[in-house]
Design a protein around this motif. Structure first.
Motif, short mmCIF file in Angstrom:
data_model
loop_
_atom_site.label_atom_id
_atom_site.label_comp_id
_atom_site.label_asym_id
_atom_site.label_seq_id
_atom_site.Cartn_x
_atom_site.Cartn_y
_atom_site.Cartn_z
N THR A 173 0.86 -1.13 -0.10
CA THR A 173 -0.08 0.13 0.13
C THR A 173 0.68 1.21 0.01
O THR A 173 0.86 1.99 -0.79
CB THR A 173 -1.01 0.16 1.23
OG1 THR A 173 -1.72 -1.14 1.12
CG2 THR A 173 -1.75 1.27 1.21
N GLY A 178 -0.81 4.07 -2.04
CA GLY A 178 -2.26 4.16 -1.71
C GLY A 178 -3.11 3.70 -3.12
O GLY A 178 -4.51 3.91 -2.91
N PRO A 208 -8.08 -1.83 5.10
CA PRO A 208 -7.51 -1.47 3.95
C PRO A 208 -7.66 -0.32 3.28
O PRO A 208 -6.74 0.35 2.56
CB PRO A 208 -7.46 -3.04 3.34
CG PRO A 208 -7.79 -3.84 4.09
CD PRO A 208 -8.80 -3.18 5.05
N ALA A 212 -5.14 2.77 2.72
CA ALA A 212 -4.84 3.45 1.32
C ALA A 212 -5.08 4.92 1.10
O ALA A 212 -4.58 5.65 0.77
CB ALA A 212 -5.56 2.68 0.38
#
Length: 323
Positions: A173, A178, A208, A212
């Protein structure tokens, strides 16, 4: 850390960073000192790490305010803390940044999770006061960095065990700034999207998707500080348009993109955190995408950071806002 409406004393803040050989994986440190204790009013802005802000001031020191809750002294700031301000008469402080996987192992999810802001004493108990006192009596920043590294190293394993899959996805990430698809990340480690979402949230305190967004915002903030216009930042960072960038910056910081671009703390970010700068990442005030780096030479020497005075439209964008 970003600052807003800071007094001229911050233009003379001294910054110390450890020797490269003294650094630990996933841990970054910087020391800040005012030659004369100065009043500060700082907006602490979301960063893709968990931050330990150790107050070494002799007087009343730091006072922080988050979501209407007040506290004083050293603090642990989790990922995406929202609008958080620190003020007070500050002489010296040590800032420690922990990558989320390291933070979970050192602090546990309660101290490193999304939006959490807790006193260091609530996390380390009486050890927090003893740790601060040892740092105050140390003879040099090098000695302080060694003490801090030892304190963190001894606590690794006291918190949560983070799955290697979660660590891998966090690194991917960050590397993608991101912009990786969540489904693609799940496929990389052989997990379902549901399992990835659950394990990530339990172990790092954020989803997640939120991770990001945080990493993308961090990249955008540095582009703004490097002088890239908001429209260009939006396009390069993966936002739908300039309005999308404005909304996200406002949500993470409570500030406008113009105010973030003028923040002195971002202007000295490459001095305070040289290990976080990679080739191709813009240096505040430098050429876009040039790979230029500005680090303390030698790293043991305390550097004097020069504040960049900005004239702009912040007052127009934020009525009542004092520069």
């Amino acid at each position: 850390m970003l600052s807003q409406g800071v007094p001229p004393a911050w233009s003379g803040v001294d910054i110390a960073v450890p020797e490269p050989s003294d650094r630990l994986p996933g841990i970054s440190m910087a020391g800040f000192r005012h030659p004369v204790p100065a009043p500060v009013d700082i907006a602490m802005v979301a960063h893709p790490s968990v931050t330990l802000l150790i107050d070494l001031s002799d007087d009343d020191g730091l006072v922080y305010d988050t979501q209407g809750r007040h506290g004083r002294g050293s603090v642990v700031i989790g990922l995406a803390p929202g609008e958080l301000r620190a003020s007070g008469l500050v002489g010296e402080c040590l800032q420690i940044r922990l990558q989320p996987g390291v933070a979970a192992a050192v602090l546990g999810s309660s101290a490193g999770g999304s939006g959490s802001v807790v006193s260091l004493a609530d996390v380390w108990g009486r050890d927090a006061g003893r740790f601060e006192e040892r740092l105050r009596t140390a003879g040099s920043w090098d000695e302080r960095f060694a003490m801090a590294a030892d304190a963190v190293r001894r606590r690794i394993g006291d918190g949560l065990r983070v799955d290697p899959e979660v660590v891998h996805i966090w690194r991917r990430t960050v590397a993608s700034r991101g912009r990786m698809r969540i489904d693609g990340l799940a496929d990389e480690v052989g997990w379902s999207r549901k399992r990835l979402w659950a394990r990530f949230r339990v172990q790092l305190g954020v989803t997640p998707k939120r991770a990001a967004q945080l990493v993308r915002f961090d990249h955008a903030a540095h582009l703004l500080a490097a002088g890239v216009p908001p429209a260009g930042v939006a396009a390069e960072s993966g936002y739908a348009d300039q309005s999308h960038l404005h909304r996200e910056v406002k949500a993470f910081t409570g500030l406008t993109p113009t105010a973030v671009a003028a923040a002195p703390w971002l202007a000295i970010d490459d001095v305070a955190w040289p290990a976080s700068w990679r080739a191709g990442r813009p240096v505040a005030g430098g050429a876009r995408g040039s790979g230029q780096r500005r680090t303390a030479q030698p790293l043991r020497r305390v550097r004097r950071a020069q504040r960049q005075d900005h004239q702009g439209e912040d007052a127009a964008e934020e009525p009542g806002h004092q520069r």
